[in-house]
Motif scaffolding. Structure first.
Motif, PDB file in Angstrom:
ATOM      1  N   LYS A 128     -27.706  10.811 -17.037  1.00 14.06           N
ATOM      2  CA  LYS A 128     -28.851  10.025 -16.562  1.00 14.06           C
ATOM      3  C   LYS A 128     -28.597   8.517 -16.585  1.00 14.06           C
ATOM      4  O   LYS A 128     -29.502   7.718 -16.805  1.00 14.06           O
ATOM      5  CB  LYS A 128     -30.112  10.360 -17.368  1.00 14.06           C
ATOM      6  CG  LYS A 128     -30.577  11.801 -17.198  1.00 14.06           C
ATOM      7  CD  LYS A 128     -31.838  12.074 -17.990  1.00 14.06           C
ATOM      8  CE  LYS A 128     -32.402  13.449 -17.682  1.00 14.06           C
ATOM      9  NZ  LYS A 128     -31.488  14.544 -18.012  1.00 14.06           N
ATOM     10  N   ARG A 129     -27.355   8.130 -16.366  1.00  7.03           N
ATOM     11  CA  ARG A 129     -26.972   6.714 -16.280  1.00  7.03           C
ATOM     12  C   ARG A 129     -25.582   6.636 -15.665  1.00  7.03           C
ATOM     13  O   ARG A 129     -24.917   7.650 -15.490  1.00  7.03           O
ATOM     14  CB  ARG A 129     -27.013   6.054 -17.652  1.00  7.03           C
ATOM     15  CG  ARG A 129     -26.051   6.637 -18.684  1.00  7.03           C
ATOM     16  CD  ARG A 129     -26.492   6.294 -20.086  1.00  7.03           C
ATOM     17  NE  ARG A 129     -27.766   6.931 -20.377  1.00  7.03           N
ATOM     18  CZ  ARG A 129     -28.661   6.461 -21.237  1.00  7.03           C
ATOM     19  NH1 ARG A 129     -28.435   5.332 -21.884  1.00  7.03           N
ATOM     20  NH2 ARG A 129     -29.803   7.101 -21.454  1.00  7.03           N
ATOM     21  N   LEU A 130     -25.157   5.432 -15.330  1.00  9.65           N
ATOM     22  CA  LEU A 130     -23.873   5.263 -14.663  1.00  9.65           C
ATOM     23  C   LEU A 130     -22.723   5.792 -15.506  1.00  9.65           C
ATOM     24  O   LEU A 130     -21.871   6.549 -15.032  1.00  9.65           O
ATOM     25  CB  LEU A 130     -23.645   3.777 -14.355  1.00  9.65           C
ATOM     26  CG  LEU A 130     -22.287   3.401 -13.758  1.00  9.65           C
ATOM     27  CD1 LEU A 130     -22.111   4.026 -12.379  1.00  9.65           C
ATOM     28  CD2 LEU A 130     -22.146   1.882 -13.683  1.00  9.65           C
ATOM     29  N   CYS A 131     -22.652   5.393 -16.787  1.00  8.92           N
ATOM     30  CA  CYS A 131     -21.567   5.843 -17.654  1.00  8.92           C
ATOM     31  C   CYS A 131     -21.927   5.594 -19.110  1.00  8.92           C
ATOM     32  O   CYS A 131     -22.840   4.816 -19.425  1.00  8.92           O
ATOM     33  CB  CYS A 131     -20.245   5.161 -17.299  1.00  8.92           C
ATOM     34  SG  CYS A 131     -20.222   3.385 -17.584  1.00  8.92           S
ATOM     35  N   GLU A 156     -26.849  -2.625  -8.845  1.00  9.00           N
ATOM     36  CA  GLU A 156     -28.284  -2.912  -8.870  1.00  9.00           C
ATOM     37  C   GLU A 156     -29.071  -1.786  -9.532  1.00  9.00           C
ATOM     38  O   GLU A 156     -28.853  -0.608  -9.242  1.00  9.00           O
ATOM     39  CB  GLU A 156     -28.789  -3.135  -7.444  1.00  9.00           C
ATOM     40  CG  GLU A 156     -30.272  -3.450  -7.352  1.00  9.00           C
ATOM     41  CD  GLU A 156     -30.721  -3.716  -5.926  1.00  9.00           C
ATOM     42  OE1 GLU A 156     -31.894  -4.072  -5.735  1.00  9.00           O
ATOM     43  OE2 GLU A 156     -29.899  -3.557  -5.013  1.00  9.00           O
ATOM     44  N   ASP A 157     -29.978  -2.170 -10.423  1.00  9.00           N
ATOM     45  CA  ASP A 157     -30.915  -1.254 -11.070  1.00  9.00           C
ATOM     46  C   ASP A 157     -30.207  -0.086 -11.763  1.00  9.00           C
ATOM     47  O   ASP A 157     -30.727   1.029 -11.817  1.00  9.00           O
ATOM     48  CB  ASP A 157     -31.945  -0.732 -10.056  1.00  9.00           C
ATOM     49  CG  ASP A 157     -33.160  -0.109 -10.750  1.00  9.00           C
ATOM     50  OD1 ASP A 157     -33.448  -0.493 -11.904  1.00  9.00           O
ATOM     51  OD2 ASP A 157     -33.791   0.780 -10.160  1.00  9.00           O
ATOM     52  N   GLU A 158     -29.006  -0.317 -12.292  1.00  5.91           N
ATOM     53  CA  GLU A 158     -28.274   0.735 -12.994  1.00  5.91           C
ATOM     54  C   GLU A 158     -28.439   0.568 -14.509  1.00  5.91           C
ATOM     55  O   GLU A 158     -28.868  -0.471 -15.010  1.00  5.91           O
ATOM     56  CB  GLU A 158     -26.788   0.707 -12.636  1.00  5.91           C
ATOM     57  CG  GLU A 158     -26.430   1.557 -11.434  1.00  5.91           C
ATOM     58  CD  GLU A 158     -26.542   3.065 -11.692  1.00  5.91           C
ATOM     59  OE1 GLU A 158     -26.934   3.461 -12.822  1.00  5.91           O
ATOM     60  OE2 GLU A 158     -26.245   3.831 -10.776  1.00  5.91           O
ATOM     61  N   LEU A 159     -28.043   1.621 -15.215  1.00  3.56           N
ATOM     62  CA  LEU A 159     -28.093   1.650 -16.668  1.00  3.56           C
ATOM     63  C   LEU A 159     -26.778   2.218 -17.190  1.00  3.56           C
ATOM     64  O   LEU A 159     -26.262   3.195 -16.634  1.00  3.56           O
ATOM     65  CB  LEU A 159     -29.258   2.528 -17.133  1.00  3.56           C
ATOM     66  CG  LEU A 159     -29.337   2.880 -18.627  1.00  3.56           C
ATOM     67  CD1 LEU A 159     -29.638   1.635 -19.459  1.00  3.56           C
ATOM     68  CD2 LEU A 159     -30.391   3.957 -18.866  1.00  3.56           C
ATOM     69  N   MET A 160     -26.209   1.600 -18.213  1.00  2.00           N
ATOM     70  CA  MET A 160     -25.023   2.154 -18.866  1.00  2.00           C
ATOM     71  C   MET A 160     -25.140   1.941 -20.369  1.00  2.00           C
ATOM     72  O   MET A 160     -25.924   1.106 -20.843  1.00  2.00           O
ATOM     73  CB  MET A 160     -23.739   1.532 -18.341  1.00  2.00           C
ATOM     74  CG  MET A 160     -23.463   0.121 -18.824  1.00  2.00           C
ATOM     75  SD  MET A 160     -21.711  -0.306 -18.715  1.00  2.00           S
ATOM     76  CE  MET A 160     -20.997   0.809 -19.921  1.00  2.00           C
ATOM     77  N   THR A 161     -24.334   2.698 -21.130  1.00  2.00           N
ATOM     78  CA  THR A 161     -24.408   2.641 -22.591  1.00  2.00           C
ATOM     79  C   THR A 161     -23.013   2.588 -23.198  1.00  2.00           C
ATOM     80  O   THR A 161     -22.094   3.261 -22.717  1.00  2.00           O
ATOM     81  CB  THR A 161     -25.155   3.875 -23.135  1.00  2.00           C
ATOM     82  OG1 THR A 161     -26.512   3.851 -22.665  1.00  2.00           O
ATOM     83  CG2 THR A 161     -25.165   3.899 -24.663  1.00  2.00           C
ATOM     84  N   TRP A 162     -22.872   1.761 -24.242  1.00  2.00           N
ATOM     85  CA  TRP A 162     -21.688   1.785 -25.106  1.00  2.00           C
ATOM     86  C   TRP A 162     -22.105   2.410 -26.431  1.00  2.00           C
ATOM     87  O   TRP A 162     -23.120   2.002 -27.027  1.00  2.00           O
ATOM     88  CB  TRP A 162     -21.158   0.378 -25.362  1.00  2.00           C
ATOM     89  CG  TRP A 162     -20.532  -0.291 -24.182  1.00  2.00           C
ATOM     90  CD1 TRP A 162     -19.228  -0.228 -23.783  1.00  2.00           C
ATOM     91  CD2 TRP A 162     -21.182  -1.173 -23.243  1.00  2.00           C
ATOM     92  NE1 TRP A 162     -19.020  -1.010 -22.665  1.00  2.00           N
ATOM     93  CE2 TRP A 162     -20.203  -1.599 -22.317  1.00  2.00           C
ATOM     94  CE3 TRP A 162     -22.492  -1.642 -23.095  1.00  2.00           C
ATOM     95  CZ2 TRP A 162     -20.487  -2.472 -21.265  1.00  2.00           C
ATOM     96  CZ3 TRP A 162     -22.788  -2.497 -22.064  1.00  2.00           C
ATOM     97  CH2 TRP A 162     -21.788  -2.904 -21.153  1.00  2.00           C
ATOM     98  N   GLN A 163     -21.328   3.363 -26.905  1.00  2.00           N
ATOM     99  CA  GLN A 163     -21.571   3.978 -28.209  1.00  2.00           C
ATOM    100  C   GLN A 163     -20.479   3.515 -29.173  1.00  2.00           C
ATOM    101  O   GLN A 163     -19.297   3.699 -28.896  1.00  2.00           O
ATOM    102  CB  GLN A 163     -21.567   5.500 -28.112  1.00  2.00           C
ATOM    103  CG  GLN A 163     -22.690   6.067 -27.254  1.00  2.00           C
ATOM    104  CD  GLN A 163     -22.619   7.582 -27.129  1.00  2.00           C
ATOM    105  OE1 GLN A 163     -21.545   8.179 -27.238  1.00  2.00           O
ATOM    106  NE2 GLN A 163     -23.758   8.214 -26.898  1.00  2.00           N
TER     107      GLN A 163
END
Length: 333
Positions: A128-131, A156-163
């Protein structure tokens, strides 16, 4: 320069996908520089996971890997391609999860003999996000990471996460080195942190804010874009550093700085050589904190208030204090 380029197409849409360790075919190639490219097609609602047998280190555009071995990862959703980043060996990035398909390339120099790619592919449910990029930080260390497409714009209007996986007995601090913002029509670009034990998850920050410091153990950090102005979209980009340190012996010791009776005065606590010199990555990190979670390499205090500061620093001799006071001149007739 003669180079061998090998393409392999993997279709994970119309049938079973050959997940698992990715091998290098064909064997016995001539001693040339080689590029292996895997084009993996996958459903845009599914997730793919790249897991590396030895963790990687992200590098900036134009930077070369010391051993000339590099991985480049591109995410493919519909017809859009996003450059997730280029990575060298010997780092902290252990896994990259992507939404949809991926184009993965491995660059090898002519004099290196290897039979395995160093990664495997697994399918996952939608992220549910880019990466999602996972980094495992086992001891005192410092890493640099950047947003996809850096220094160009984050989609544009994307979401990503670093863990970030950090031992619970260590402390992590986040420092932004370079960022720019889009021209937003709707929503607001922001950074969100999920910190176990925090009473206000997710903690939301602007990119212009001082980012969290002295975080105990593992945490997640997400970058959220916005709906951009079609005529003048601007560029959202981010280059940042994560520093992991042992807790300092005197981190709970506070120092009182009383400027309550001063006027037109600023006091700046900074590292040696500031602002002309930028500390090297290899130098010990020295942070000045105005509260337990708000720390930076430079802290400016204004007159008219009292401050309680502390230090995340092994050697305070690297710090300097600069005081500036405005003096008004009255002309005597």
């Amino acid at each position: 320069c003669i180079m061998a380029v090998l393409f392999l197409h993997l279709d994970c849409v119309s049938g079973p996908c050959p997940f698992g360790d990715v091998h290098l075919y064909p064997p016995g190639l001539p001693r040339l520089n080689r590029i292996f490219i895997w084009d993996v097609k996958a459903n845009t609602k599914a997730g793919l996971e790249l897991k590396f047998s030895a963790p990687l280190r992200q590098i900036q555009p134009g930077e070369m890997c010391p051993d000339l071995v590099s991985y480049n990862i591109n995410s493919c959703i519909d017809k859009a391609t996003v450059n997730i980043g280029t990575f060298c060996r010997n780092g902290s990035v252990s896994r990259v999860k992507l939404l949809g398909g991926v184009i993965m390339s491995l660059h090898l120099p002519w004099n290196l003999t290897v039979t395995t790619s160093g990664f495997n592919i697994a399918n996952r449910s939608s992220i549910k996000r880019l990466c999602i990029i996972e980094s495992i930080l086992k001891g005192e260390s410092s890493i640099m990471l950047m947003s996809p497409n850096y220094p160009l714009g984050f989609p544009e209007d994307e979401l990503m996460t670093w863990q970030f996986v950090v031992p619970s007995n260590m402390r992590a601090s986040v420092l932004f080195h370079d960022y720019s913002l889009s021209n937003c029509e709707r929503k607001e670009e922001r950074v969100e942190y999920y910190i176990p034990g925090s009473v206000s998850n997710p903690e939301v920050f602007k990119l212009s804010d001082s980012q969290p410091a002295n975080i105990a153990g593992s945490f997640n950090m997400s970058l959220q874009g916005c709906d951009q102005d079609a005529q003048n979209p601007g560029v959202l980009r981010l280059l940042f550093q994560v520093v992991v340190q042992h807790p300092q012996i005197d981190e709970n010791v506070t120092h009182l700085v009383d400027l309550s009776k001063e006027r037109n005065m600023t006091v700046t606590i900074h590292f040696e050589g500031w602002p002309r010199r930028t500390p090297l990555m290899s130098e010990p990190m020295c942070l000045i904190c105005k509260d337990p979670r708000t720390c930076d390499r430079v802290l400016t205090l204004a007159s008219g208030a009292t401050y309680k500061i502390s230090f995340l620093c092994k050697d305070l001799s690297h710090l300097r204090i600069t005081a500036e006071k405005g003096i008004s001149m009255t002309k005597v007739a």
